[in-house]
Design an enzyme around this catalytic site. Structure first.
Site, PDB file in Angstrom:
ATOM      1  N   CYS A  45       0.841  -1.211   0.000  1.00 40.46           N
ATOM      2  CA  CYS A  45       0.000   0.000   0.000  1.00 40.46           C
ATOM      3  C   CYS A  45       0.865   1.246   0.000  1.00 40.46           C
ATOM      4  O   CYS A  45       0.543   2.244  -0.656  1.00 40.46           O
ATOM      5  CB  CYS A  45      -0.920   0.020   1.208  1.00 40.46           C
ATOM      6  SG  CYS A  45      -2.041  -1.382   1.285  1.00 40.46           S
TER       7      CYS A  45
HETATM    8  C1  BEZ Z   1       0.526  -4.605   1.797  1.00 42.17           C
HETATM    9  O1  BEZ Z   1       0.031  -3.538   1.482  1.00 42.17           O
HETATM   10  O2  BEZ Z   1       1.722  -4.810   1.735  1.00 42.17           O
HETATM   11  C2  BEZ Z   1      -0.333  -5.740   2.272  1.00 42.17           C
HETATM   12  C3  BEZ Z   1      -1.510  -5.459   2.938  1.00 42.17           C
HETATM   13  C4  BEZ Z   1      -2.280  -6.513   3.396  1.00 42.17           C
HETATM   14  C5  BEZ Z   1      -1.878  -7.824   3.148  1.00 42.17           C
HETATM   15  C6  BEZ Z   1      -0.711  -8.076   2.441  1.00 42.17           C
HETATM   16  C7  BEZ Z   1       0.069  -7.027   2.003  1.00 42.17           C
END
Ligand code: BEZ
Length: 211
Positions: A45
């Site tokens: 994210c």
């Molecule tokens: C991420 O944004 O890295 C992420 C968020 C939730 C689960 C897996 C990855």
């Protein structure tokens, strides 16, 4: 029930990192991209929001307002933005909606319980100036989105909203487009004076008409 192409994008009021937002009013006459991400302070994210910030001028050029959402509270978003700016070498220049009670997430069906009932998946909604949903994309949490592809799709949506054309596989701005099947071949020259090619009676191409 999930939202479908052509549905009116539901209106809502929400807190965001750029103040309280009344969604339809905030969109005004612009196109809009509403995209959710699973959670603040997560690696993928962080890269996604940085990528969108760097593409803001490209969205602006296309008269598109972008707005992100996650089910974390406002203070968390504001703290996280500092990390995004630092690690992605940019400035987050668009609002992030705080949706801790899942009001917008549920309205837009952004929680897919078989993936997780705690977080939103990576949903994307492209909304036209009439507030109609023109495109939806859903990615899982483990896969970051390609925002260059989102711009490419917006180019196609905006072009095909104006002209009786469709865009072929892997089309990019500047390349030839397909004449819509509803247009008779004998009517093409009047509609598309730049020329056309008949490859098959059902497959006619023409240069991108608005260039
Ligand atoms: C991420 O944004 O890295 C992420 C968020 C939730 C689960 C897996 C990855």
């Amino acid at each position: 029930m999930s939202l479908k192409l052509g549905d009116t994008a539901p209106d809502f009021k929400a807190e965001s990192t750029q103040g309280d937002i009344s969604f339809h009013q905030w969109l005004g006459k612009s196109w809009g991209v509403l995209f959710s991400h699973p959670a603040d302070f997560t690696p993928v994210c962080t890269t996604e929001l940085g990528a969108v910030a760097k593409l803001k001028a490209e969205f602006d050029k296309r008269n598109v307002k972008v707005i992100a959402l996650s089910v974390d509270p406002l203070q968390s978003h504001n703290d996280w933005i500092k990390d995004i700016n630092e690690t992605q070498h940019t400035q987050v220049n668009f609002p992030i909606i705080a949706d801790p009670i899942f009001k917008v997430a549920n309205l837009y069906d952004m929680v897919h319980p078989n993936a997780s009932d705690k977080f939103t998946v990576r949903s994307v909604f492209v909304i036209d100036p009439d507030k109609k949903i023109k495109l939806t994309i859903t990615y899982p949490a483990s896969t970051g989105r390609n925002f260059d592809e989102l711009l490419r799709v917006i180019d196609s949506l905006q072009l095909t909203a104006k002209y009786s054309v469709a865009t072929p596989a892997n089309w990019k701005r500047g390349e030839d487009v397909v004449v819509a099947p509803a247009i008779k071949t004998e009517d093409i020259p009047a509609k598309f004076p730049k020329g056309h090619t008949v490859i098959k009676p059902y497959l006619r191409t023409t240069p991108q008409p608005d260039l």
